[in-house]
Design a protein around this motif. Structure first.
Motif, short mmCIF file in Angstrom:
data_model
loop_
_atom_site.label_atom_id
_atom_site.label_comp_id
_atom_site.label_asym_id
_atom_site.label_seq_id
_atom_site.Cartn_x
_atom_site.Cartn_y
_atom_site.Cartn_z
N VAL A 65 12.04 59.19 66.00
CA VAL A 65 13.34 58.19 65.74
C VAL A 65 13.00 57.08 64.64
O VAL A 65 13.98 56.52 64.44
N ALA A 66 11.84 57.05 64.19
CA ALA A 66 11.33 56.00 63.20
C ALA A 66 10.86 56.46 61.87
O ALA A 66 10.81 55.84 60.87
N SER A 67 11.37 57.78 61.49
CA SER A 67 10.60 58.22 60.40
C SER A 67 11.49 59.46 59.54
O SER A 67 11.11 60.36 59.13
N GLN A 68 12.93 59.24 59.91
CA GLN A 68 13.57 60.17 59.12
C GLN A 68 13.76 60.09 57.55
O GLN A 68 14.36 59.13 57.27
N LEU A 69 13.13 60.95 56.95
CA LEU A 69 13.15 60.91 55.35
C LEU A 69 14.73 60.66 54.86
O LEU A 69 15.49 61.45 55.48
N PRO A 70 15.15 59.65 53.97
CA PRO A 70 14.20 58.86 53.20
C PRO A 70 13.92 57.54 53.83
O PRO A 70 13.56 56.67 53.44
N TYR A 71 14.19 57.25 55.14
CA TYR A 71 14.23 56.21 55.61
C TYR A 71 12.78 56.16 56.57
O TYR A 71 12.17 57.20 57.41
N THR A 72 12.48 54.85 56.99
CA THR A 72 11.38 54.34 57.92
C THR A 72 11.61 53.06 58.64
O THR A 72 12.17 52.09 57.96
N THR A 73 11.24 53.20 60.05
CA THR A 73 11.26 52.01 60.61
C THR A 73 9.84 51.05 60.46
O THR A 73 9.94 49.84 60.49
N TRP A 74 8.88 51.97 59.87
CA TRP A 74 7.51 50.92 59.99
C TRP A 74 7.44 50.32 58.83
O TRP A 74 7.71 50.65 57.61
N ARG A 75 7.04 48.97 58.82
CA ARG A 75 6.66 48.13 57.91
C ARG A 75 5.61 47.80 57.66
O ARG A 75 5.01 46.59 57.64
N THR A 76 4.66 49.00 57.82
CA THR A 76 3.10 48.53 57.80
C THR A 76 2.49 50.13 57.37
O THR A 76 3.56 51.05 57.57
N PRO A 77 1.44 50.32 56.94
CA PRO A 77 0.95 51.32 56.60
C PRO A 77 0.95 52.55 57.89
O PRO A 77 0.52 51.84 58.68
N TRP A 78 1.62 53.44 57.46
CA TRP A 78 1.80 54.47 58.83
C TRP A 78 1.62 55.97 58.50
O TRP A 78 1.98 56.39 57.32
N ILE A 79 0.69 56.48 59.39
CA ILE A 79 0.59 57.89 58.86
C ILE A 79 0.85 58.78 60.26
O ILE A 79 0.69 58.63 61.35
N HIS A 80 1.67 59.99 60.14
CA HIS A 80 2.08 60.90 61.17
C HIS A 80 1.08 61.71 61.18
O HIS A 80 0.66 62.61 60.11
N THR A 81 0.85 62.09 62.29
CA THR A 81 -0.34 63.26 62.68
C THR A 81 0.12 64.28 63.72
O THR A 81 1.00 63.94 64.27
#
Length: 310
Positions: free
Chosen positions: A58-74
């Motif tokens: 819900v928070a990382s649909q390119l080209p958008y992101t909800t995260w305002r901090t360094p974030w890595i999807h694994t």
């Protein structure tokens, strides 16, 4: 109800939203609320490692992101391993004098499936090795993102797409895995349970876990209106009822010592909680009474542990 909160939250230093609005979580999602509160308690200097799951989707649909901090999807299975690698890398950079001067909190995020099922091996290894990171399990009690399939954290009697209720089935036939107890067996410095319906308790525990040297683990109750088939405005109410009934007690384990965070003067009946959710509507009175007995027994065993300081 006795609520024991201190007034000092050491890392609650920002009003900025590190988990920004505009994400695509479902209406009434308790997990999105919990993530937002956790981020507020973590401040500005953090790196988030996020397993596949609802919050990743819900928070990382390119080209958008909800995260305002360094974030890595694994992946589901290696969240704790990736967090361990980041923590080790930061430690090596600091030793060489090439890293950031401020402390960076490494935060691993996963759901119940990515924690108690697929990611258990990596998490156990990271805890055993003593990596300095904070692990947050957001538990919505099934694989909600992929179609409401059962996990080992699905409660007994709940109907899911892979443990459906019917004439020959009461739904989930195993009891919910006690993930905090498994983590406690690793003898880590800090673990806790939390619910976003008790926001200051949750934020204080997240801040405490982040400030603890070594591994810390927090198991966070996360209402899923879609998967639980409940009204979208019930997230906060259910988050309180689950504590007031003793189904999901709020407590801490610091260096092996148990401490209750909230102790209801009298437990409410579990049916008050179950009746608000369609996933339990098929349960008979006898089954509910069996659940009630088990909940009371496990709850008071936990209270006894806290009284004895074990």
């Amino acid at each position: 109800m006795i609520e024991k909160f201190s007034v000092y939250v050491p890392r609650l230093t920002t009003k900025k939203e590190k988990f920004a609005p505009g994400h695509r979580a479902c209406i009434g999602c308790g997990e999105a609320l919990a993530v937002r509160l956790a981020c507020k308690a973590l401040g500005n200097n953090m790196i988030v490692v996020n397993a596949t799951g609802c919050m990743e989707i819900v928070a990382s649909q390119l080209p958008y992101t909800t995260w305002r901090t360094p974030w890595i999807h694994t992946l589901f299975e290696n969240t704790a391993a990736v967090a361990s690698g980041i923590e080790s890398g930061l430690k090596a950079m600091k030793r060489k004098g090439t890293g950031p001067t401020q402390d960076i909190v490494v935060v691993a995020i996963a759901g119940d499936g990515g924690t108690s099922d697929i990611g258990l091996q990596a998490l156990s290894g990271a805890l055993e090795r003593g990596h300095n990171f904070l692990y947050l399990c957001f538990d919505n009690e099934a694989y909600m993102n992929t179609g409401i399939q059962r996990s080992s954290a699905t409660p007994f009697g709940a109907s899911t797409t892979t443990s459906p209720a019917g004439k020959m089935s009461t739904g989930q036939f195993t009891w919910k895995k006690n993930m905090p107890a498994i983590v406690a067996a690793h003898n880590i410095p800090y673990l806790a349970t939390a619910s976003p319906s008790y926001p200051f308790d949750l934020m204080e525990k997240v801040a405490k876990g982040a400030a603890t040297p070594g591994p810390a683990y927090i198991h966070i109750y996360s209402v899923c209106p879609v998967g639980w088939r409940c009204a979208s405005d019930l997230a906060v109410k259910l988050g309180r009822l689950v504590v007031e009934t003793g189904i999901f007690p709020l407590y801490e384990v610091e260096n092996g010592k148990y401490k209750m965070s909230i102790e209801p003067p009298q437990l409410k009946p579990v049916k008050d909680y179950l009746k608000l959710q369609g996933r339990f509507r098929h349960l008979s009175d006898d089954t509910i009474n069996m659940i009630q007995e088990r909940v009371r027994r496990e709850y008071y065993n936990l209270v006894e542990k806290a009284k004895n300081g074990r």
